[in-house]
Structures are given as C-alpha cells and as structure tokens.
Write an enzyme that holds these catalytic residues in place. Structure first.
Site, short mmCIF file in Angstrom:
data_model
loop_
_atom_site.label_atom_id
_atom_site.label_comp_id
_atom_site.label_asym_id
_atom_site.label_seq_id
_atom_site.Cartn_x
_atom_site.Cartn_y
_atom_site.Cartn_z
N LYS A 64 4.97 -5.40 -5.34
CA LYS A 64 6.42 -5.25 -5.57
C LYS A 64 7.10 -4.60 -4.36
O LYS A 64 8.10 -5.10 -3.85
CB LYS A 64 6.66 -4.40 -6.84
CG LYS A 64 6.05 -5.01 -8.09
CD LYS A 64 6.31 -4.18 -9.34
CE LYS A 64 5.59 -2.85 -9.38
NZ LYS A 64 4.12 -2.97 -9.37
N THR A 65 6.54 -3.48 -3.92
CA THR A 65 7.12 -2.77 -2.78
C THR A 65 7.09 -3.65 -1.53
O THR A 65 8.04 -3.71 -0.76
CB THR A 65 6.36 -1.45 -2.53
OG1 THR A 65 6.42 -0.68 -3.73
CG2 THR A 65 6.95 -0.66 -1.38
N ASP A 109 12.22 2.29 -6.67
CA ASP A 109 10.93 2.12 -7.31
C ASP A 109 10.96 2.85 -8.66
O ASP A 109 11.75 3.79 -8.83
CB ASP A 109 9.85 2.74 -6.40
CG ASP A 109 8.50 2.08 -6.60
OD1 ASP A 109 8.39 1.18 -7.46
OD2 ASP A 109 7.55 2.44 -5.88
N THR A 158 6.84 -0.91 -13.43
CA THR A 158 5.64 -1.33 -14.13
C THR A 158 5.94 -1.46 -15.63
O THR A 158 5.08 -1.88 -16.39
CB THR A 158 4.51 -0.29 -13.95
OG1 THR A 158 5.06 1.00 -14.24
CG2 THR A 158 3.98 -0.30 -12.53
N ARG A 218 -4.00 -4.13 -4.12
CA ARG A 218 -4.21 -2.77 -3.65
C ARG A 218 -5.63 -2.30 -3.92
O ARG A 218 -6.26 -1.62 -3.11
CB ARG A 218 -3.21 -1.80 -4.29
CG ARG A 218 -3.44 -0.36 -3.77
CD ARG A 218 -2.53 0.66 -4.40
NE ARG A 218 -1.18 0.50 -3.95
CZ ARG A 218 -0.11 0.52 -4.75
NH1 ARG A 218 -0.29 0.68 -6.05
NH2 ARG A 218 1.09 0.37 -4.27
#
Ligand SMILES: Nc1ncnc2c1ncn2[C@@H]1O[C@H](COP(=O)(O)OP(=O)(O)O)[C@@H](O)[C@H]1O
Ligand SMILES: [Mg+2]
Length: 333
Positions: A64-65, A109, A158, A218
């Site tokens: 997402k980031t 975020d 999330t 990640r």
C-alpha cells in the site's frame, strides 16, 4: 496485553526502503489495481490537474505504502506522509493541510484511526478544497472558509470495515483492495530483492522462501534477509537445506506459520473444540490482543483455509485439523 509484533511483520525501515519498487514495472502483481490507478494518473496529467483521492486497503506488507510512493513519483508531485494516529487534534490536520505545497500527494497511513471529529473536518477539504475554521468561542464564534492548495489524498488501511461510509465515499479515484500474492509473484519479488542484495539465490531457494512468506512481499523480503544472515554466519552457500535449517531456527514451518499461528489453531481445537469461537474468547485464551489476532494472525489462516469465519465465530476446518495432525497435504516441503 499486546506483545511485540512478530519479527516477520515488521522490517527495519531501511530495508523496506531499499527494496521498495521504484517504478511500475518493478511493482509485481496487483495488475488490476495498477491499471486503474495509472488511468487516474494519466487522465489527471492530461487535464493538468491532480487525480481524485484514492484508498488502498489490505493486510500489512502487501504494497500500500509503495503504491502511494509510485503515484507521487509518476505525478512528479511532492509526497507528504502521515498517519491517522498522528493526527489527534483539529489543529494537527489544519496545520498539515494548510502547509501543503500545491499539487502534493498526501498519504495518510492507518486512516481508520482518524477520529470522527477529524474526519468531519476532512470532508470539505476532500470535496471542495477548503477547511472550515472556527474562530473565537461562544456566541461570537464564527466559521471562516480557508481555501487549500489542490492535493490528492491517498489513504491506506488494514481495516477498511472501520472506515465510516461518508469517508469511504470521498475517495472518488477509487477504493482498491490489495490481495495476498501468488507464488509466481512472490518469486519475482524475491528474485529481484536477491539481486539488489547481491545474493546468489538458486531457484530452489527462492521457491522455498516464497512458500514460507505468508503470501506477503514484506515477509518475503524479511525472510530472504534472515536466511542470508544465517548463511553468512555459518559461512555456507544458500541452498534448500540451509533454508530449512534457518527456518527451523526461526520457528517458521513449511507453510510459513509460526508458533503463534500454531498456538492459535491449537487453542481453537483444544479450548473451543474446533469452534465456533469468538475472536475475543480466542484472544483471551492466547493472552493476546484481539486486534492482533484478527488482523495479524487470522488473515493468512483464512487464506490457507485452516479457519473459517461464521456468524457464531471462528471454526477450525478439516484442513486446519489435518495441519495440526501433521497431515498437511498442501505443504510442499
Ligand atoms: N507489488 C510489489 N512488488 C515488489 N515488492 C513489493 C510489492 N509490494 C510490496 N513490496 C515490498 O514489500 C515491502 C512492504 O510494502 P509496503 O508498501 O510497505 O506494504 P504496506 O504499506 O501494504 O504495509 C516494500 O518495501 C517492498 O519492498
Ligand atoms: Mg504501509
């Protein structure tokens, strides 16, 4: 009673940044999201304006980031990053919005953490580019409209279910779900990271790491790096055997599950006879925070089909039982 997050759900900032895709070609998978977002960007560029606001949601570590960075880079726009937790007061939001350079991408975020009051202040900013500021108190108080420079908000969360309907509806540029990654995509990501880390990783090692990465980029990068560390310390080349030894030491099994995941499944089986059991009851059995259980452990267990959600709570599936019995048919190694 929350404990430190698993080392696999957090990654040193520097590594995250070093391995973060710098252009659209390097951003693997999520084809439909990419295509949609790029259309918004191209259209905005043609008009000479900014794209409409965009929301990305999905589990931690799925990109997402990274997408927010790519959007800003493609627009050649400054990126200002903050988080829903950091914006506590109306003044915090006003300070951020009034200081934006024209044409900035503002990334918030964990946007589900914004309070109701802050959300309401955000609406006019998103809709018509102004802030309503209240001056003075009591009967003499008055509201002034403060015009803002054009900007695009990119929200990430999330927990999309915790976002209010009105806020969600303000993302005119789209609300996009980022999914877990398939094995091919994970392998591509690991191959690229190995190159960047100057590692000679044979295909059968990449395969093994992918299988243990919880379908999450990640986690894949973090695991690759830990296996690299293990090989350096033991002064051995990367091989499937070394990978297995390292993972055993880390407590990560062939499905990428950790002892916390197994504890979850065992609790569901033994304390709740396989369910249905509410997430709070399970969390309390685990001495764990319900939020962590729901948003860190469960998404991948659901994806594996080891548990199911029902109106009355979580249920251990047949596959989940087979896994606990050591008869997991899907485990590749
Ligand atoms: N689609 C992707 N292709 C390649 N690498 C990715 C992709 N998505 C995520 N990553 C890697 O995973 C790391 C975590 O991604 P990030 O965007 O920070 O996830 P999120 O914000 O969803 O938690 C990034 O630094 C990057 O290295
Ligand atoms: Mg992020």
């Amino acid at each position: 009673m929350s404990r430190a997050p698993s080392p696999l759900t957090s990654l040193p900032k520097s590594l995250d940044a070093a391995l973060r895709p710098g252009n659209w070609d390097e951003y693997v998978g999520q084809k439909q999201v990419k295509a949609n977002v790029r259309i918004s960007i191209d259209a905005a560029k043609k008009r000479g304006g900014m794209p409409e606001h965009i929301l990305f949601y999905g589990p931690p570590g799925v990109g997402k980031t990274t997408l927010a960075h790519l959007v800003a880079a493609t627009l050649d726009a400054p990126l200002k990053s903050t988080s829903g937790v950091a914006i506590e007061r109306a003044g915090d939001l006003a300070a951020i919005l009034t200081n934006l350079e024209p044409g900035t991408v503002l990334f918030i975020d964990e946007i589900h953490r914004l309070s109701r009051k802050i959300e309401e202040l955000l609406y006019p900013a998103l809709e018509s580019g102004h802030l309503d500021i209240v001056l003075g108190k009591g009967p003499s108080a008055r509201t002034v409209e403060l015009a803002l420079s054009p900007f695009t908000l990119i929200g990430a969360t999330t927990r999309v279910a915790e976002l209010s309907g009105p806020l969600r509806s303000r993302f005119g540029g789209g609300v996009f779900q980022l999914d877990f990654y398939n094995d091919d995509d994970l392998r591509d990501i690991i191959r690229r990271s190995a190159l960047l880390l100057d590692l000679k990783a044979p295909e059968n090692v990449i395969e093994r790491i992918a299988a243990r990465s919880r379908a999450t980029p990640r986690v894949a990068n973090a695991l690759l790096k830990r296996v690299r560390d293990f090989s350096e310390v033991h002064d051995r080349k990367l091989s499937p055997e070394l990978c297995d030894e390292a993972c055993e030491l880390f407590g990560i099994d062939a499905r990428g599950l950790t002892k916390d995941d197994r504890r979850y499944l065992e609790t569901l089986l033994k304390s709740f006879r396989g369910g249905p059991a509410g997430v709070r009851a399970i969390a309390s059995g685990l001495h764990e925070d319900p939020d962590t259980v729901e948003h860190v452990y469960e998404p991948y267990l659901l994806r594996l089909g080891f548990i199911e959600r029902s109106p009355r709570g979580r249920i251990l599936t047949l596959q989940g039982r087979s896994y606990l019995n050591g008869e997991d048919a899907g485990a590749m190694f």
